[in-house]
Design a protein around this motif. Sequence first.
Motif, short mmCIF file in Angstrom:
data_model
loop_
_atom_site.label_atom_id
_atom_site.label_comp_id
_atom_site.label_asym_id
_atom_site.label_seq_id
_atom_site.Cartn_x
_atom_site.Cartn_y
_atom_site.Cartn_z
N UNK C 123 15.31 78.88 140.04
CA UNK C 123 14.38 79.56 139.11
C UNK C 123 13.24 78.59 138.77
N UNK C 124 12.47 78.27 139.78
CA UNK C 124 11.50 77.18 139.66
C UNK C 124 10.10 77.62 139.28
N UNK C 125 9.13 76.86 139.76
CA UNK C 125 7.72 77.05 139.42
C UNK C 125 7.47 76.75 137.93
N UNK C 126 8.31 75.85 137.41
CA UNK C 126 8.06 75.31 136.07
C UNK C 126 8.76 73.96 135.99
N UNK C 127 8.39 73.17 135.03
CA UNK C 127 8.87 71.79 134.98
C UNK C 127 10.36 71.73 134.67
N UNK C 128 11.09 70.99 135.49
CA UNK C 128 12.52 70.80 135.30
C UNK C 128 12.84 69.31 135.38
N UNK C 129 13.99 68.94 134.80
CA UNK C 129 14.39 67.54 134.84
C UNK C 129 15.79 67.38 135.43
N UNK C 130 15.97 66.29 136.13
CA UNK C 130 17.28 65.89 136.66
C UNK C 130 17.61 64.54 136.05
N UNK C 131 18.79 64.44 135.47
CA UNK C 131 19.22 63.17 134.88
C UNK C 131 19.99 62.36 135.93
N UNK C 132 19.66 61.10 136.03
CA UNK C 132 20.36 60.17 136.93
C UNK C 132 20.88 59.04 136.06
N UNK C 133 22.22 58.94 135.94
CA UNK C 133 22.81 57.89 135.10
C UNK C 133 23.77 57.04 135.92
N UNK C 134 23.49 55.75 135.96
CA UNK C 134 24.30 54.78 136.68
C UNK C 134 25.15 54.01 135.67
N UNK C 135 26.45 53.88 135.93
CA UNK C 135 27.27 52.94 135.15
C UNK C 135 28.11 52.10 136.10
N UNK C 136 28.37 50.88 135.70
CA UNK C 136 29.18 50.01 136.55
C UNK C 136 28.89 48.55 136.27
N UNK C 137 29.12 47.73 137.26
CA UNK C 137 28.89 46.30 137.08
C UNK C 137 28.34 45.65 138.33
#
Lengths: 137, 137, 137
Positions: C123-137
């Motif tokens: 359902x595009x043609x408008x601004x969307x966000x994707x979250x990228x979260x890294x955890x670790x060491x």
Amino acid sequence: MKSKTEYLTLNTEKKIQIIRITDQVENVVSKSGVKDGLVLVNPMHITAAVVVNDNESGLHKDYLRVLENLVPYEGEYRHNDTGEDNGAAHIWRQMMGHQVVLPITNGKLDFGPWEQIFYFEFDGMRQKRILIKVIGE
Amino acid sequence: MKSKTEYLTLNTEKKIQIIRITDQVENVVSKSGVKDGLVLVNPMHITAAVVVNDNESGLHKDYLRVLENLVPYEGEYRHNDTGEDNGAAHIWRQMMGHQVVLPITNGKLDFGPWEQIFYFEFDGMRQKRILIKVIGE
Amino acid sequence: MKSKTEYLTLNTEKKIQIIRITDQVENVVSKSGVKDGLVLVNPMHITAAVVVNDNESGLHKDYLRVLENLVPYEGEYRHNDTGEDNGAAHIWRQMMGHQVVLPITNGKLDFGPWEQIFYFEFDGMRQKRILIKVIGE
């Protein structure tokens, strides 16, 4: 933070096959020494899924029949124009949920009474790998 | 690394029911003291799913109608030869995506404007548990 | 424990579109400095999915055709009684698996030979966000 990564190698006898892998995952959790954390169980190939559900052979037949009914294995797929014959397998893996992340508490898989881990192979008879990564403390 | 695990116990009034659990998950996140990390929300029973989607009752009816249309609840399932009547429920839970892993940033669920967490029960009217495990720092 | 969170902003040209985002995720993993851990890739909108599968345009057409066949985009949805027209998009995102959690080993995505990360916009043609979260060491 502790972590441990292992790769489980499988080669199924049949093109489409469901294999229980709870013990192998539990073994990696145990070796990791992690008492509290998460374990990712992820097929490294894109025509397979890792699924948590029931260890009951009738249900496993039901899954495969439903998938065949909705997305026929021998149907027409543009993907198969590339010379492949596994178009449906790529779709089945998405419909079953591709991977799982499981809880570790007190050094063990923190499971309900019926939870078991399965590898659903939809394009087998060749060597495949499953990644098992534990993180926690 | 910090962690916190809680078990949410539910007993739905109906066999098939959708229940919003965002507040309960947010509460565990808050109690954990974790500012940055992940929270796994996982049904411990295999005829239920945890889903992130819209808090809109019409959509919830759409989900159930689509599932019924594709995999009829009263259909014929080999699983039901074991004496069970929940073959479809095991399949529905896979088709909806069994679990979620959610981001925690600044001590809160890092959600878009419409993300809400739901428990989709497909074989209820008995006690079930949902595991909520927070890890992070 | 280290962590890093970034938000990828997208605005697709078409309502329904599949976009490869492997490089953007790999870039966040690299910047995080995490050598061993997990990365969550999660759409912050509820009519989109993040999927790991094949970078093959015929297969992408197959996915969309199967979804249209099972859950027609222009079908009747109670959700659309609210004035929305995206009822099917909410359902498609669940059927494709809403999010992924990916392994990081030796500072890189620990991928099999064909694994690629895609954003499936329904359902595009408008601004969307994707979250990228890294955890670790």
